[in-house]
Design an enzyme around this catalytic site. Structure first.
Site, short mmCIF file in Angstrom:
data_model
loop_
_atom_site.label_atom_id
_atom_site.label_comp_id
_atom_site.label_asym_id
_atom_site.label_seq_id
_atom_site.Cartn_x
_atom_site.Cartn_y
_atom_site.Cartn_z
N GLU A 40 -44.33 -35.46 -39.64
CA GLU A 40 -45.05 -36.45 -40.64
C GLU A 40 -43.92 -36.58 -41.94
O GLU A 40 -43.74 -37.90 -42.11
CB GLU A 40 -46.40 -36.02 -41.11
CG GLU A 40 -47.36 -35.66 -40.19
CD GLU A 40 -47.56 -34.31 -39.28
OE1 GLU A 40 -46.46 -33.67 -39.23
OE2 GLU A 40 -48.68 -33.88 -39.10
N GLY B 119 -45.70 -21.32 -46.06
CA GLY B 119 -45.84 -22.78 -46.54
C GLY B 119 -46.88 -22.87 -47.61
O GLY B 119 -47.15 -23.25 -48.78
N ARG B 120 -47.98 -21.88 -47.35
CA ARG B 120 -49.21 -22.24 -48.21
C ARG B 120 -49.04 -21.36 -49.39
O ARG B 120 -50.22 -21.21 -50.17
CB ARG B 120 -50.61 -21.84 -47.32
CG ARG B 120 -50.49 -20.55 -46.69
CD ARG B 120 -51.58 -20.38 -45.43
NE ARG B 120 -51.54 -19.39 -44.62
CZ ARG B 120 -50.63 -19.40 -43.52
NH1 ARG B 120 -49.92 -20.20 -43.24
NH2 ARG B 120 -50.76 -18.20 -42.88
N HIS C 120 -74.81 -34.00 -55.58
CA HIS C 120 -75.44 -35.22 -55.13
C HIS C 120 -74.85 -35.50 -53.77
O HIS C 120 -75.09 -36.70 -53.20
CB HIS C 120 -75.12 -36.56 -56.02
CG HIS C 120 -75.62 -36.22 -57.41
ND1 HIS C 120 -76.85 -36.42 -57.87
CD2 HIS C 120 -75.05 -35.65 -58.52
CE1 HIS C 120 -77.11 -35.92 -59.04
NE2 HIS C 120 -76.02 -35.44 -59.51
N LYS D 119 -49.17 -29.90 -32.09
CA LYS D 119 -47.85 -30.61 -32.44
C LYS D 119 -47.14 -30.76 -31.35
O LYS D 119 -46.70 -31.70 -31.34
CB LYS D 119 -47.22 -29.68 -33.18
CG LYS D 119 -47.66 -29.39 -34.88
CD LYS D 119 -46.38 -28.67 -35.43
CE LYS D 119 -47.06 -28.22 -36.94
NZ LYS D 119 -46.21 -27.33 -37.65
O1 F6P Z 1 -48.73 -27.15 -39.53
C1 F6P Z 1 -48.63 -26.19 -40.39
C2 F6P Z 1 -47.76 -25.95 -41.18
O2 F6P Z 1 -46.63 -25.43 -40.72
C3 F6P Z 1 -48.17 -25.23 -42.64
O3 F6P Z 1 -48.12 -24.03 -42.51
C4 F6P Z 1 -46.99 -25.91 -43.50
O4 F6P Z 1 -47.60 -25.61 -44.98
C5 F6P Z 1 -46.97 -27.11 -43.16
O5 F6P Z 1 -46.91 -27.09 -41.76
C6 F6P Z 1 -45.86 -27.86 -43.54
O6 F6P Z 1 -44.71 -27.39 -43.07
P1 F6P Z 1 -43.24 -27.73 -43.65
O7 F6P Z 1 -43.39 -27.55 -45.24
O8 F6P Z 1 -42.34 -27.03 -43.17
O9 F6P Z 1 -42.98 -29.13 -43.57
#
Ligand code: F6P
Length: 552
Positions: A217, A271-272, A388, A516
């Site tokens: 994406e 990532g998170r 609400h 994916k």
């Molecule tokens: O699809 C999950 C994931 O791997 C997450 O853990 C991560 O935050 C996100 O995709 C985006 O990944 P990246 O920063 O590598 O594009």
């Protein structure tokens, strides 16, 4: 018969306590002890967690703390902060705490075959980010036409979007942004179409944010933005407008982003958990460097608290244990989050990834299926909006939904009455969930209003609230950058504690891979038609229907 291990014994004790007929009841606990709020709450600085509106009594709290001890939480916490491999399926440390430590913090982090001096690496990257932010704000760094930047467009998804987007939105309300920030995550072309309409390419700085720099994406959107910019300003302009936030320096170079425009971080940052890293650059650009630093400082303060406070006074530990009680003892499988603060509008979305991607696991560290529930389904909306929409179910639905209410005492606007109305609602929701309304109360109220006996008999049952529905309240003085950093770190460590108690790897995310891979297979079939026998019948038929609707 082999004696039960301390861990088994702790789980058994919790199950026994949950089997008591009173296990779901909260009101009698207040009746027996009106001061229980002081015993079942804990504070750090001005931040208070009140979990007294739960069915946790002294016996339950003791049992939960025993569980934490038996599960080896102390050792886990030590290993986490020592940068040991706490993410064994990927062979990595989880050292996001180093990102908010000072240069001389001495934090180290394990990667396969390497031990990083994490505090130093993080400080170096921070220096580079700070210098970049200063150059953009001063206008020294400009676009290809010589105009200064007025917008930063962050292209990323998941952890490369949710954190920076939520934090930027929260921290730019009061003073307005220093630089307008926009976020592009969805590969749906409508998202970029809407953004492109409002952006001036000559004044837009594009940051491609992707830890891996391979996410479909993000790379699709990055290419779209590149083409859009090149079409408007020429191919030669691209370099002046693009930057990258990533661990994959080879891929950023291949995309054509100059090394001085690449802000890195290492694989010991999930990532998170990455908003504290260079992934936070849009926050610093939009809200200012001092604000970003205060945000890091707040998280650092919570790190110190989590690392040093005894478990019985430790906010992340207590928040985690309350969750364990609800999920594992009372079988409550959902968790709501209602921040009574418009600035935290995106906080539930952020927490969804943090909690569900971290602890949405069913395989233990021993490779065996875990014999208990793990992460609840988390959802939320800001209060009072949520009142609400879904709060009807929370009050009167067939299942109890634990809710975290979050709010600041002092607003950053000049309408104190609006803030009092807001907070009165937060407190009233929690009180209503606890107190409920009995059939007798409903009938008496209707009688007093002169409602006929027949109508009372028909309507009263619908107006009964069972009460005894559990909530936490998280209250602090005001929502500034420091407080937000602290709040996020509170939940980060809560997640880590729960992962330890559930004996799962909170830092991997294999569950997102399969979709994916399959998407990669389906993609060409949307043009060429489904490969016979490659899919289930439904997917094959839907590909056909999709193509027919497009006239293909
Ligand atoms: O699809 C999950 C994931 O791997 C997450 O853990 C991560 O935050 C996100 O995709 C985006 O990944 P990246 O920063 O590598 O594009």
């Amino acid at each position: 018969m082999t004696p039960a291990s301390p861990l088994q014994a702790a789980w058994t004790r919790i199950a026994d306590l949950a089997a008591r007929p009173s296990a779901h009841h909260i009101r009698p606990l207040f009746a027996a002890d009106p001061t229980r709020a002081s015993r079942f709450s804990a504070s750090f600085e001005d931040l208070t967690l009140d979990f007294s509106k739960s069915s946790i009594d002294s016996a339950v709290l003791t049992a939960l703390l025993d569980l934490a001890a038996a599960a080896g939480l102390k050792g886990f916490r030590e290993r986490l902060f020592a940068g040991a491999v706490v993410n064994p399926t990927e062979g990595r440390a989880a050292m996001h705490m180093a990102l908010r430590s000072p240069r001389d913090g001495g934090m180290r982090a394990a990667l396969p075959g390497v031990i990083d001096d994490a505090s130093v690496l993080a400080a170096n990257e921070r220096d580079k980010m700070q210098a970049f932010v200063a150059r953009v704000h001063s206008g020294e760094l400009r676009g290809a036409t010589g105009q200064s930047f007025d917008t930063v467009l962050n292209i990323g998804i998941g952890g490369s979007d949710l954190g920076p987007r939520m934090v930027t939105e929260a921290l730019t309300v009061v003073n307005g942004p220093k630089l307008r920030a926009r976020f592009l995550s969805n590969v749906d072309g409508h998202a970029f179409k809407a953004l492109a309409r409002e952006l001036d390419p000559a004044r837009t700085l594009v940051l491609v944010a992707s830890k891996t720099f391979t996410t479909l994406e993000t790379m699709t959107n990055a290419r779209a933005a590149r083409a859009w910019l090149a079409a408007a300003l020429g191919e030669a302009a691209v370099g002046a407008h693009f930057g990258a936030l990533s661990t994959n320096l080879q891929a950023t170079a291949a995309f054509g982003i100059a090394p001085d425009r690449v802000f890195g971080f290492r694989d010991w940052v999930g990532g998170r958990y990455s908003v504290w890293s260079s992934i936070g650059l849009p926050v610093a650009l939009a809200a200012g460097w001092e604000t970003f630093q205060a945000f890091l400082d707040g998280a650092r303060a919570m790190d110190r608290h989590f690392q040093t406070a005894p478990f019985a006074e430790n906010l992340p530990v207590l928040l985690a244990l309350v969750g364990i009680w609800h999920v594992n003892a009372l079988d409550l499988r959902t968790q709501g989050v209602l921040a009574y603060d418009e600035r935290l509008r995106r906080f539930p979305a952020y927490l969804q990834q943090l909690e569900m991607e971290s602890n949405g696991k069913s395989t233990g560290l021993d490779g065996q299926p875990v014999p208990y529930l793990t992460c609840p389904v988390l959802f939320g909306e800001p209060g009072t909006d949520a009142q609400h929409s879904f709060m009807q179910l929370v009050h009167q639905g067939t299942q109890a939904v634990p809710i975290d209410f979050i709010f600041a005492a002092v607003p950053d606007h000049d309408r104190p009455e609006a803030h009092r109305i807001l907070i009165a609602n937060a407190l009233a929701q929690a009180e209503a969930l606890l107190r409920g309304k009995s059939r007798g109360e409903v009938e008496a109220e209707m009688r007093a209003k002169g409602v006929s006996a027949a109508d009372i008999a028909a309507i009263a049952p619908h107006r009964v609230f069972t009460g005894d529905r559990p909530t936490n309240t998280i209250l602090f003085q005001r929502l500034d950058a420091y407080a937000l950093g602290r709040l996020i770190a509170l939940y980060e460590h809560k997640v880590a504690v729960q992962g330890c108690l559930w004996n799962i790897d909170s830092f991997d995310q294999w569950g997102v891979e399969l979709g994916k891979v399959l998407a990669g297979g389906i993609l060409p079939e949307l043009s060429s038609g489904a490969t016979p026998g490659a899919h289930d019948g439904s997917t094959e038929a839907l590909i056909g229907r999709f193509r027919a609707l497009r006239g293909e």
